[in-house]
Write a protein that holds these residues in place. Sequence first.
Motif, PDB file in Angstrom:
ATOM      1  N   GLU A   1       1.269  12.420  14.042  1.00  0.00           N
ATOM      2  CA  GLU A   1       2.341  11.432  14.138  1.00  0.00           C
ATOM      3  C   GLU A   1       1.771  10.094  14.585  1.00  0.00           C
ATOM      4  OE1 GLU A   1       5.825  10.344  13.177  1.00  0.00           O
ATOM      5  OE2 GLU A   1       5.740  12.529  13.496  1.00  0.00           O
ATOM      6  N   GLY A   2       2.309   9.015  14.033  1.00  0.00           N
ATOM      7  CA  GLY A   2       1.892   7.684  14.439  1.00  0.00           C
ATOM      8  C   GLY A   2       2.264   6.647  13.400  1.00  0.00           C
ATOM      9  N   ASP A   3       1.835   5.423  13.652  1.00  0.00           N
ATOM     10  CA  ASP A   3       2.088   4.312  12.737  1.00  0.00           C
ATOM     11  C   ASP A   3       0.814   3.954  11.994  1.00  0.00           C
ATOM     12  OD1 ASP A   3       4.825   3.764  13.584  1.00  0.00           O
ATOM     13  OD2 ASP A   3       3.945   3.007  15.449  1.00  0.00           O
TER      14      ASP A   3
ATOM     15  N   GLY B   1     -16.409   1.774  18.682  1.00  0.00           N
ATOM     16  CA  GLY B   1     -17.100   2.963  19.174  1.00  0.00           C
ATOM     17  C   GLY B   1     -17.102   4.092  18.168  1.00  0.00           C
ATOM     18  N   PHE B   2     -15.982   4.301  17.502  1.00  0.00           N
ATOM     19  CA  PHE B   2     -15.905   5.369  16.504  1.00  0.00           C
ATOM     20  C   PHE B   2     -16.884   5.127  15.352  1.00  0.00           C
ATOM     21  CE2 PHE B   2     -11.218   6.262  17.722  1.00  0.00           C
ATOM     22  CZ  PHE B   2     -11.628   7.147  18.701  1.00  0.00           C
ATOM     23  N   PHE B   3     -16.904   3.902  14.827  1.00  0.00           N
ATOM     24  CA  PHE B   3     -17.761   3.653  13.670  1.00  0.00           C
ATOM     25  C   PHE B   3     -19.230   3.547  14.056  1.00  0.00           C
ATOM     26  CE2 PHE B   3     -13.794   3.255  11.610  1.00  0.00           C
ATOM     27  CZ  PHE B   3     -14.046   3.583  10.288  1.00  0.00           C
ATOM     28  N   ALA B   4     -19.519   3.251  15.316  1.00  0.00           N
ATOM     29  CA  ALA B   4     -20.894   3.334  15.795  1.00  0.00           C
ATOM     30  C   ALA B   4     -21.358   4.794  15.787  1.00  0.00           C
ATOM     31  CB  ALA B   4     -21.004   2.746  17.202  1.00  0.00           C
ATOM     32  N   GLN B   5     -20.455   5.708  16.154  1.00  0.00           N
ATOM     33  CA  GLN B   5     -20.789   7.132  16.082  1.00  0.00           C
ATOM     34  C   GLN B   5     -21.079   7.557  14.649  1.00  0.00           C
ATOM     35  OE1 GLN B   5     -18.424  10.073  18.320  1.00  0.00           O
ATOM     36  NE2 GLN B   5     -17.327   8.337  19.216  1.00  0.00           N
TER      37      GLN B   5
ATOM     38  N   SER C   1      -1.587   1.034  20.584  1.00  0.00           N
ATOM     39  CA  SER C   1      -2.819   0.423  20.092  1.00  0.00           C
ATOM     40  C   SER C   1      -3.949   1.443  19.992  1.00  0.00           C
ATOM     41  CB  SER C   1      -3.252  -0.718  21.022  1.00  0.00           C
ATOM     42  OG  SER C   1      -3.507  -0.231  22.334  1.00  0.00           O
ATOM     43  N   LYS C   2      -3.658   2.702  20.291  1.00  0.00           N
ATOM     44  CA  LYS C   2      -4.686   3.748  20.291  1.00  0.00           C
ATOM     45  C   LYS C   2      -4.780   4.412  18.923  1.00  0.00           C
ATOM     46  CE  LYS C   2      -6.006   8.098  22.495  1.00  0.00           C
ATOM     47  NZ  LYS C   2      -5.622   9.131  23.490  1.00  0.00           N
ATOM     48  N   ALA C   3      -5.985   4.441  18.366  1.00  0.00           N
ATOM     49  CA  ALA C   3      -6.205   5.128  17.095  1.00  0.00           C
ATOM     50  C   ALA C   3      -6.212   6.631  17.340  1.00  0.00           C
ATOM     51  CB  ALA C   3      -7.526   4.688  16.476  1.00  0.00           C
ATOM     52  N   VAL C   4      -5.329   7.331  16.660  1.00  0.00           N
ATOM     53  CA  VAL C   4      -5.235   8.783  16.838  1.00  0.00           C
ATOM     54  C   VAL C   4      -5.709   9.538  15.602  1.00  0.00           C
ATOM     55  CG1 VAL C   4      -3.416   8.670  18.572  1.00  0.00           C
ATOM     56  CG2 VAL C   4      -2.794   8.730  16.143  1.00  0.00           C
TER      57      VAL C   4
ATOM     58  N   VAL D   1     -17.673  15.183  10.204  1.00  0.00           N
ATOM     59  CA  VAL D   1     -17.396  14.139  11.189  1.00  0.00           C
ATOM     60  C   VAL D   1     -16.765  14.731  12.441  1.00  0.00           C
ATOM     61  CG1 VAL D   1     -16.080  12.019  11.621  1.00  0.00           C
ATOM     62  CG2 VAL D   1     -17.260  12.336   9.439  1.00  0.00           C
ATOM     63  N   ARG D   2     -15.891  15.703  12.283  1.00  0.00           N
ATOM     64  CA  ARG D   2     -15.295  16.369  13.452  1.00  0.00           C
ATOM     65  C   ARG D   2     -16.371  17.072  14.280  1.00  0.00           C
ATOM     66  NH1 ARG D   2      -9.884  17.605  14.098  1.00  0.00           N
ATOM     67  NH2 ARG D   2     -10.481  19.609  15.031  1.00  0.00           N
ATOM     68  N   GLU D   3     -17.359  17.643  13.597  1.00  0.00           N
ATOM     69  CA  GLU D   3     -18.420  18.384  14.276  1.00  0.00           C
ATOM     70  C   GLU D   3     -19.400  17.459  14.995  1.00  0.00           C
ATOM     71  OE1 GLU D   3     -22.334  21.029  13.013  1.00  0.00           O
ATOM     72  OE2 GLU D   3     -20.632  20.895  11.639  1.00  0.00           O
ATOM     73  N   LYS D   4     -19.694  16.307  14.382  1.00  0.00           N
ATOM     74  CA  LYS D   4     -20.776  15.453  14.862  1.00  0.00           C
ATOM     75  C   LYS D   4     -20.310  14.281  15.728  1.00  0.00           C
ATOM     76  CE  LYS D   4     -24.165  17.426  12.421  1.00  0.00           C
ATOM     77  NZ  LYS D   4     -25.382  18.023  13.016  1.00  0.00           N
ATOM     78  N   SER D   5     -19.014  14.100  15.910  1.00  0.00           N
ATOM     79  CA  SER D   5     -18.530  12.924  16.629  1.00  0.00           C
ATOM     80  C   SER D   5     -17.204  13.223  17.324  1.00  0.00           C
ATOM     81  CB  SER D   5     -18.346  11.755  15.654  1.00  0.00           C
ATOM     82  OG  SER D   5     -17.172  11.943  14.865  1.00  0.00           O
ATOM     83  N   THR D   6     -16.711  12.205  18.039  1.00  0.00           N
ATOM     84  CA  THR D   6     -15.384  12.301  18.645  1.00  0.00           C
ATOM     85  C   THR D   6     -14.361  11.481  17.851  1.00  0.00           C
ATOM     86  OG1 THR D   6     -15.785  10.422  20.140  1.00  0.00           O
ATOM     87  CG2 THR D   6     -16.396  12.618  20.938  1.00  0.00           C
ATOM     88  N   ILE D   7     -14.727  11.082  16.647  1.00  0.00           N
ATOM     89  CA  ILE D   7     -13.808  10.335  15.788  1.00  0.00           C
ATOM     90  C   ILE D   7     -12.594  11.212  15.497  1.00  0.00           C
ATOM     91  CG2 ILE D   7     -13.532   9.250  13.523  1.00  0.00           C
ATOM     92  CD1 ILE D   7     -16.590   8.732  13.607  1.00  0.00           C
ATOM     93  N   PRO D   8     -11.382  10.685  15.676  1.00  0.00           N
ATOM     94  CA  PRO D   8     -10.186  11.506  15.448  1.00  0.00           C
ATOM     95  C   PRO D   8      -9.913  11.710  13.956  1.00  0.00           C
ATOM     96  CG  PRO D   8      -9.537   9.277  16.036  1.00  0.00           C
ATOM     97  CD  PRO D   8     -11.032   9.324  16.157  1.00  0.00           C
ATOM     98  N   VAL D   9     -10.304  12.854  13.471  1.00  0.00           N
ATOM     99  CA  VAL D   9     -10.092  13.237  12.077  1.00  0.00           C
ATOM    100  C   VAL D   9      -9.156  14.440  12.069  1.00  0.00           C
ATOM    101  CG1 VAL D   9     -11.181  14.069   9.961  1.00  0.00           C
ATOM    102  CG2 VAL D   9     -12.374  12.419  11.410  1.00  0.00           C
ATOM    103  N   PRO D  10      -8.108  14.410  11.276  1.00  0.00           N
ATOM    104  CA  PRO D  10      -7.187  15.552  11.249  1.00  0.00           C
ATOM    105  C   PRO D  10      -7.908  16.865  10.955  1.00  0.00           C
ATOM    106  CG  PRO D  10      -6.239  13.681  10.091  1.00  0.00           C
ATOM    107  CD  PRO D  10      -7.655  13.307  10.403  1.00  0.00           C
TER     108      PRO D  10
END
Length: 257
Positions: free
Chosen positions: A80-82, A105-109, A196-199, A49-58
Amino acid sequence: MDGRVITPEELAKAERFGDFIPVHKVDGSTVVKTGDSVRFAEAEAKRLVREKSTIPVPKIYNAYTDSDSGHARIVVEFIEGDCLADVWGKLDDSQKEEGIEQLRGFFAQLREIKGSFIGSVDGTACEDQLFTDEIGAYGPYKDEASFNEGIITALKNTSTGSWVNTVSDMVLTLRNYVIVMTHGDFSPRNIIVQGSKAVAIVDWEMPGYYPEYWEYVKALYRPGWESNWINDRAVEKILVPYSMELAVIMYAQTIIW
């Protein structure tokens, strides 16, 4: 940090995230997931997923088998986050809409990552627990038809009779879907936010290639029905709804459980 190995002393001192959560915070930048239920398919899914998208994955620092316990250990970046589940009800409407738009947008990717079979990303048996071990014992599946037959096998191994036959016929109507990469546990508890930003999207324990409706069905598998997240219809706003497919799979699930 790449290639990091967690020592027994570090693990003993690490902060565990919960009694039934096999994730430990080792230090301010590192967590490790380890235990008899942890599989390397999770690390492979994160890398993909890190390779194929911009989805924030640790970021993954290492994935290896601990020589003493024999358990898989996946060492990843701590972000770090909530937890979104903890703060969703505190966000105003504008912040919620911003979060929904970003997650949509993330899940569309994710839907753009196509699969040629149904099952775990490493080509092994399905990790998904919607049908617990009954369906997980089968697969991977070469195509949609064999996946449906796997569900029917799980049904008929659990019970018999006219209702089982009727639900089996319903399952056979689930066809002609695109097979796509699926998180498998889409929930606000698995989303880390700053404001409100998913990190970070976390807990890739049940990912794999599944029919395009599977993410939506799993997102409404025993959620907190009276939670703000569900009452705000966040799932329907983020994912493409598949109401008929949800009904069929929920009928099937009630037989197995």
